[in-house]
Design an enzyme around this catalytic site. Sequence first.
Site, mmCIF file in Angstrom:
data_model
loop_
_atom_site.group_PDB
_atom_site.id
_atom_site.type_symbol
_atom_site.label_atom_id
_atom_site.label_comp_id
_atom_site.label_asym_id
_atom_site.label_seq_id
_atom_site.Cartn_x
_atom_site.Cartn_y
_atom_site.Cartn_z
ATOM 1 N N CYS A 8 0.824 -1.200 0.000
ATOM 2 C CA CYS A 8 0.000 0.000 0.000
ATOM 3 C C CYS A 8 0.856 1.246 0.000
ATOM 4 O O CYS A 8 2.052 1.201 0.191
ATOM 5 C CB CYS A 8 -0.882 0.031 1.242
ATOM 6 S SG CYS A 8 -1.785 -1.488 1.495
ATOM 7 N N GLY A 34 -0.722 0.606 -4.916
ATOM 8 C CA GLY A 34 -1.986 -0.063 -4.637
ATOM 9 C C GLY A 34 -3.087 0.443 -5.524
ATOM 10 O O GLY A 34 -3.348 1.647 -5.566
ATOM 11 N N ASN A 108 0.399 0.597 5.893
ATOM 12 C CA ASN A 108 1.062 -0.167 4.828
ATOM 13 C C ASN A 108 1.910 -1.224 5.498
ATOM 14 O O ASN A 108 2.766 -0.914 6.314
ATOM 15 C CB ASN A 108 1.953 0.767 3.992
ATOM 16 C CG ASN A 108 2.933 0.019 3.077
ATOM 17 O OD1 ASN A 108 4.043 0.475 2.851
ATOM 18 N ND2 ASN A 108 2.545 -1.118 2.568
ATOM 19 N N GLY A 109 1.665 -2.475 5.145
ATOM 20 C CA GLY A 109 2.475 -3.547 5.718
ATOM 21 C C GLY A 109 1.646 -4.769 5.984
ATOM 22 O O GLY A 109 0.521 -4.900 5.481
ATOM 23 N N TYR A 248 11.698 -3.700 -7.607
ATOM 24 C CA TYR A 248 10.476 -3.532 -8.402
ATOM 25 C C TYR A 248 9.501 -2.502 -7.852
ATOM 26 O O TYR A 248 8.923 -1.715 -8.591
ATOM 27 C CB TYR A 248 9.752 -4.886 -8.493
ATOM 28 C CG TYR A 248 8.315 -4.786 -8.945
ATOM 29 C CD1 TYR A 248 8.000 -4.637 -10.299
ATOM 30 C CD2 TYR A 248 7.267 -4.796 -8.027
ATOM 31 C CE1 TYR A 248 6.683 -4.517 -10.716
ATOM 32 C CE2 TYR A 248 5.943 -4.681 -8.438
ATOM 33 C CZ TYR A 248 5.655 -4.538 -9.783
ATOM 34 O OH TYR A 248 4.360 -4.414 -10.188
HETATM 35 P P1 5GP Z 1 5.436 -13.163 -13.673
HETATM 36 O O1 5GP Z 1 4.806 -12.997 -15.009
HETATM 37 O O2 5GP Z 1 6.772 -13.838 -13.728
HETATM 38 O O3 5GP Z 1 4.511 -13.815 -12.695
HETATM 39 O O4 5GP Z 1 5.671 -11.722 -13.055
HETATM 40 C C1 5GP Z 1 6.788 -10.972 -13.374
HETATM 41 C C2 5GP Z 1 6.389 -9.578 -13.733
HETATM 42 O O5 5GP Z 1 5.607 -9.013 -12.682
HETATM 43 C C3 5GP Z 1 7.565 -8.657 -13.908
HETATM 44 O O6 5GP Z 1 7.348 -7.895 -15.089
HETATM 45 C C4 5GP Z 1 7.596 -7.770 -12.699
HETATM 46 O O7 5GP Z 1 7.916 -6.424 -13.051
HETATM 47 C C5 5GP Z 1 6.196 -7.839 -12.158
HETATM 48 N N1 5GP Z 1 6.165 -7.976 -10.691
HETATM 49 C C6 5GP Z 1 7.128 -8.335 -9.852
HETATM 50 N N2 5GP Z 1 6.689 -8.325 -8.573
HETATM 51 C C7 5GP Z 1 5.408 -7.947 -8.593
HETATM 52 C C8 5GP Z 1 4.427 -7.732 -7.571
HETATM 53 O O8 5GP Z 1 4.660 -7.885 -6.373
HETATM 54 N N3 5GP Z 1 3.200 -7.312 -7.984
HETATM 55 C C9 5GP Z 1 2.918 -7.125 -9.290
HETATM 56 N N4 5GP Z 1 1.700 -6.733 -9.613
HETATM 57 N N5 5GP Z 1 3.825 -7.326 -10.279
HETATM 58 C C10 5GP Z 1 5.063 -7.734 -9.942
HETATM 59 MG MG MG Z 2 7.292 -5.716 -14.993
#
Ligand code: 5GP
Ligand code: MG
Length: 466
Positions: A8, A34, A108-109, A248
């Site tokens: 969040c 979020g 957040n957490g 990320y």
């Molecule tokens: P995958 O398709 O391997 O399941 O997800 C990898 C992609 O999801 C990458 O493009 C990365 O930038 C993104 N990603 C990595 N961690 C997260 C996360 O915690 N939440 C979301 N929504 N996307 C993520």
């Molecule tokens: Mg990505």
Amino acid sequence: MDLIKEECGVIGVFGVPQASYLAYQGIYAMQHRGQESAGILSSFNGQMCVWKGMGLVSEVFQHFDFDKLPGSMAIAHNRYSTTGGNRLSNAQPLCMETRFNMVGVAHNGNLINAGKIRKQLQNQGAIFQTSTDSEVIIHLLSRNREKTFEESLKSALSKVKGSYCITAMSNGKLIAARDPWGFRPLVLGKIGTGWVIASETCAFDLIGAEYVREIEPGEIVIITETGARSIYMDRKERSSRCVFEYVYFSRPDSIIFGSNCDKIRREMGRQLARESPCPDADIVVSVPDSSNTAALGFSEQSGIRFEIGLIRNHYVGRTFIKPDQSDRSLSVRVKFNPVKGVLKGKKIVLVEDSIVRGTTLQELIKLMKDHGGAGEVHVRVASPPVKAPCFFGIDFSTKKELIASRKPVEEIRKFIGADSLKYLSLQGMLNVAPGGQGKYCYGCFSGRYPMPPPKHFEKTMMENSC
Ligand code: 5GP
Ligand code: MG
């Protein structure tokens, strides 16, 4: 009970006319933290006014009249929960009538012992209005005997375990707290004679606030008319800043844990190029937008030209992509389109920030080859393999959904259809992160956590990636 994991964004504004409008701008800037619900709570003459709803900040506050949220103090929240938890009653900030009058909290957490505490309180007759772990904090603070709100909050927080960055309001005070491990980021800023607290500094930039400093792990900041002062939690824990914020989650234009996220993310890309070069590649392409910065780092270090080979559609709504697995290919195609003129016949280094389930890359590489005419696609990932769930606020899938927990790298390469696949080493990543290994939680990469994870902690599926 729904088990809710949240990634969040929180903000608190103090001493500024129409504080709710600045809070709105702040959560708008932190939309990436979020996208499921958004809310603002303002304080005016001892009263609190709230507006919250499901959806993006722009949707929840479309045509909104901010006079309905009056006052010079406000807190706000945007939330990204997963299945089960996505209902309006769980949207934050939470607001309750307590022995400290009206109390508002945005969190957040993820509190790993919230379920246990909730059960104990319910057995004693407590009635909960939401299924969030955050509500436990309000119950705990309204039950203890401390005289002031901040001491009471401190006492409540000493009973919870896990990650929390909180903005709260009560009796004309704005209060912020960060857990003693320091999992998630929280920063303090000034705006004129007023104050702002936010998850990320990108919120400050939009509202014209000046970054003062990071709020320390274990610090509780109390802001009143007379200024800001701090008290500290008695508990000292090993610094466990979430390294995935750099990989990320945070925006590259934010200062995270005291350093520019852009700089660290770029350095991860550089380190990746040093560790796993791809010398005779023609171009470096990123998976936009989350990998752009790491890809630039890779390109700078390797001397291989950075090209925009994939175009991302920024207007893909949550309703278009269903969270189930059924049409992954369509989800990826609607989000990304290859630039044929850039990719055709080329040997490509495709930089990705992280692989979670592997589905994005599997579809994307097919798309790049079949529709983009790419010659070879060599994947370089700017983080180590994600092998274990996160219990502290990043919503990773159950262990079995994490491809790296099931398959060795060569199998993953085959699954995604890459010509080669290399990850950044754990040591390489931690060497780049300021302060080094001892400062971070990297449990999602190592399976070792700063505290024992709860035994029965169901992880739900990760929603659409962004
Ligand atoms: P995958 O398709 O391997 O399941 O997800 C990898 C992609 O999801 C990458 O493009 C990365 O930038 C993104 N990603 C990595 N961690 C997260 C996360 O915690 N939440 C979301 N929504 N996307 C993520
Ligand atoms: Mg990505």
